[in-house]
Scaffold this motif. Structure first.
Motif, PDB file in Angstrom:
ATOM      1  N   THR A 132      20.428  23.874  55.477  1.00  0.00           N
ATOM      2  CA  THR A 132      19.541  22.719  55.424  1.00  0.00           C
ATOM      3  C   THR A 132      18.080  23.144  55.589  1.00  0.00           C
ATOM      4  O   THR A 132      17.791  24.185  56.186  1.00  0.00           O
ATOM      5  N   GLY A 133      17.193  22.309  55.052  1.00  0.00           N
ATOM      6  CA  GLY A 133      15.754  22.477  55.271  1.00  0.00           C
ATOM      7  C   GLY A 133      15.140  23.653  54.533  1.00  0.00           C
ATOM      8  O   GLY A 133      15.806  24.404  53.815  1.00  0.00           O
ATOM      9  N   MET A 134      13.823  23.826  54.738  1.00  0.00           N
ATOM     10  CA  MET A 134      13.088  24.876  54.047  1.00  0.00           C
ATOM     11  C   MET A 134      13.515  26.268  54.498  1.00  0.00           C
ATOM     12  O   MET A 134      13.598  27.192  53.685  1.00  0.00           O
ATOM     13  N   SER A 135      13.825  26.410  55.784  1.00  0.00           N
ATOM     14  CA  SER A 135      14.302  27.714  56.249  1.00  0.00           C
ATOM     15  C   SER A 135      15.642  28.055  55.605  1.00  0.00           C
ATOM     16  O   SER A 135      15.902  29.207  55.242  1.00  0.00           O
ATOM     17  N   LEU A 147      20.997  27.721  42.816  1.00  0.00           N
ATOM     18  CA  LEU A 147      21.123  26.803  43.945  1.00  0.00           C
ATOM     19  C   LEU A 147      20.985  25.360  43.493  1.00  0.00           C
ATOM     20  O   LEU A 147      20.228  25.040  42.574  1.00  0.00           O
ATOM     21  N   ILE A 148      21.691  24.478  44.197  1.00  0.00           N
ATOM     22  CA  ILE A 148      21.535  23.032  44.046  1.00  0.00           C
ATOM     23  C   ILE A 148      20.925  22.493  45.332  1.00  0.00           C
ATOM     24  O   ILE A 148      21.400  22.808  46.433  1.00  0.00           O
ATOM     25  N   LEU A 149      19.882  21.665  45.201  1.00  0.00           N
ATOM     26  CA  LEU A 149      19.187  21.090  46.349  1.00  0.00           C
ATOM     27  C   LEU A 149      19.422  19.582  46.334  1.00  0.00           C
ATOM     28  O   LEU A 149      19.070  18.898  45.370  1.00  0.00           O
ATOM     29  N   LYS A 150      20.011  19.049  47.408  1.00  0.00           N
ATOM     30  CA  LYS A 150      20.393  17.635  47.439  1.00  0.00           C
ATOM     31  C   LYS A 150      19.794  16.952  48.668  1.00  0.00           C
ATOM     32  O   LYS A 150      19.894  17.485  49.779  1.00  0.00           O
ATOM     33  N   PRO A 151      19.213  15.758  48.504  1.00  0.00           N
ATOM     34  CA  PRO A 151      18.824  14.992  49.691  1.00  0.00           C
ATOM     35  C   PRO A 151      20.076  14.687  50.519  1.00  0.00           C
ATOM     36  O   PRO A 151      21.097  14.273  49.966  1.00  0.00           O
ATOM     37  N   LYS A 158      20.162  10.953  42.858  1.00  0.00           N
ATOM     38  CA  LYS A 158      18.715  10.805  42.995  1.00  0.00           C
ATOM     39  C   LYS A 158      18.136  11.924  43.856  1.00  0.00           C
ATOM     40  O   LYS A 158      18.628  12.194  44.947  1.00  0.00           O
ATOM     41  N   GLY A 159      17.098  12.573  43.370  1.00  0.00           N
ATOM     42  CA  GLY A 159      16.422  13.608  44.134  1.00  0.00           C
ATOM     43  C   GLY A 159      17.042  14.982  44.056  1.00  0.00           C
ATOM     44  O   GLY A 159      16.542  15.933  44.665  1.00  0.00           O
ATOM     45  N   VAL A 160      18.142  15.135  43.296  1.00  0.00           N
ATOM     46  CA  VAL A 160      18.800  16.438  43.192  1.00  0.00           C
ATOM     47  C   VAL A 160      17.940  17.383  42.337  1.00  0.00           C
ATOM     48  O   VAL A 160      17.365  16.977  41.321  1.00  0.00           O
ATOM     49  N   MET A 161      17.844  18.652  42.755  1.00  0.00           N
ATOM     50  CA  MET A 161      17.072  19.660  42.039  1.00  0.00           C
ATOM     51  C   MET A 161      17.902  20.944  41.918  1.00  0.00           C
ATOM     52  O   MET A 161      18.921  21.093  42.585  1.00  0.00           O
ATOM     53  N   ARG A 162      17.412  21.846  41.085  1.00  0.00           N
ATOM     54  CA  ARG A 162      18.096  23.130  40.903  1.00  0.00           C
ATOM     55  C   ARG A 162      17.065  24.252  40.884  1.00  0.00           C
ATOM     56  O   ARG A 162      15.976  24.101  40.323  1.00  0.00           O
ATOM     57  N   LEU A 207      19.911  19.314  51.719  1.00  0.00           N
ATOM     58  CA  LEU A 207      21.009  20.261  51.825  1.00  0.00           C
ATOM     59  C   LEU A 207      20.897  21.233  50.653  1.00  0.00           C
ATOM     60  O   LEU A 207      20.746  20.815  49.501  1.00  0.00           O
ATOM     61  N   VAL A 208      20.957  22.526  50.957  1.00  0.00           N
ATOM     62  CA  VAL A 208      20.857  23.572  49.931  1.00  0.00           C
ATOM     63  C   VAL A 208      22.219  24.229  49.790  1.00  0.00           C
ATOM     64  O   VAL A 208      22.785  24.713  50.769  1.00  0.00           O
TER      65      VAL A 208
END
Length: 364
Positions: A132-135, A147-151, A158-162, A207-208
């Motif tokens: 989780t988080g930036m770290s 990687l998949i990045l999910k709120p 909504k808000g999902v990134m890769r 969540l990463v």
């Protein structure tokens, strides 16, 4: 068996649409049919119209003139289809008065669900590596190339990134701008991530996860939505499953983000051999039931969930996420109208079961 009242708790906006039959993806007709099959009449409620002290509530009940707001005895069992997080004071007040509400909470953090499943050693091999988080993002960028990045509390994709590694000094960042259905990509330096990305992480918990190499149909990755519900008798059962196919060029399978709902058996038979497809269906069913049993130990009132299960090309299964308010319309879009009806019928069976035997309501 005698006609009894069952409550269906809706959020305020959906509740206002009941007399005009404008309830979005919720089918009032399916609730009526399912409740009638168990000798019940549904009353469509909103939280502010329930008065536990008096024992009466105002609900929309169907009559000869359609749905009319009517004073009724407060139903002893209520199926929650409104959106509430843990610790909702309104829901807790009703529970203290002795009402039996199932799916009391239907908004859980993705990190919370992952943590609960991780406590079960037998389920750990089905969980993507997560932080989780930036770290956590920086740690995962050192370990994985995709990687998949999910709120943690996002929904419908909504808000999902890769983030995908191109080289030691270059990654591709893919995201969906607010209000758009077109994915954008840009090249980023891992040592100087874009301000827009960092702002997203600063505004909401993320969540990463390692990106799972999902099996594909014509270059489009897919996963399975599995509806798991309690019915008559109170035991967990898999009501059905359908495949969610990502939009062309996309990596998110959510129907609300351009994904497509298809018959799960047809998709599996297209991608795998017949025997492998059958084995996957059985394995997905067993995994989904194990997940439901693990979650029920920690989440009071859990009775109706939708699980997203991913399958890799080499037939490995992964848990992706849990939906506390399962959007059942995917069955209809996939041409599985019988299963769609069953997804309404089973919770009504559970409601009738609780009305007959309130002591079987599970409290923690």
């Amino acid at each position: 068996m005698g006609q009894k009242l069952v409550g269906i708790l809706l959020n305020a906006a959906m509740h206002r649409g009941v007399p005009r039959l404008k309830t979005g993806q919720e089918s009032l007709e399916s609730y009526e049919e399912a409740a009638a099959a168990y000798g019940m009449i549904p009353g469509f409620l909103q939280l502010s119209d329930i008065n536990p002290e008096s024992g009466f509530s105002i609900a929309y009940v169907k009559g000869s003139q359609g749905y009319v707001r009517t004073v009724i005895p407060t139903p002893g069992v209520i199926h929650n289809r409104a959106i509430y997080s843990q610790g909702s004071t309104g829901i807790d007040r009703l529970l203290r008065q002795g009402l039996l509400i199932f799916n009391t909470c239907n908004r859980y953090g993705k990190d919370q669900i992952h943590g609960l499943l991780e406590q079960n050693e037998a389920l750990q091999c089905f969980l993507p590596d997560s932080r989780t988080g930036m770290s956590g993002l920086k740690e995962m960028m050192d370990r994985y190339s995709d990687l998949i990045l999910k709120p943690c509390r996002g929904s419908v994709g909504k808000g999902v990134m890769r983030l995908s590694r191109i080289s030691a000094r270059r990654w591709t960042w893919s995201y969906l701008p607010s209000g758009s259905r077109r994915w954008l990509s840009s090249t980023v330096d891992p040592q100087a991530l874009p301000r827009a990305l960092r702002l997203r992480f600063a505004s909401v918990p993320y969540l990463v996860q390692e990106r799972i190499p999902l099996a594909e149909v014509s270059g489009r990755p897919f996963d399975l939505r599995v509806t798991v519900q309690r019915g008559w008798g109170g035991e967990w059962q898999v009501t059905g499953m359908f495949a969610k196919l990502a939009a062309p060029g996309g990596f998110v399978s959510n129907i609300a983000r351009g994904g497509e709902a298809l018959n799960a058996s047809a998709v599996l038979n297209q991608v795998f051999t017949g025997s492998a497809a059958a084995h996957i269906r059985m394995s997905v069913t067993a995994l989904s039931l194990s997940i439901a049993h693990q979650l029920e130990n920690h989440l009071p009132g859990l009775a109706d969930i939708g699980l997203d299960i991913g399958i890799t090309r080499d037939q490995r299964l992964y848990f992706i996420e849990c939906n506390g308010r399962d959007q059942r319309y995917g069955f209809q879009k996939a041409g599985l109208s019988g299963t769609w009806k069953d997804s309404y019928r089973r919770p009504m069976g559970y409601a009738r079961f609780l009305l007959e035997d309130p002591a079987r309501y599970i409290r923690y």
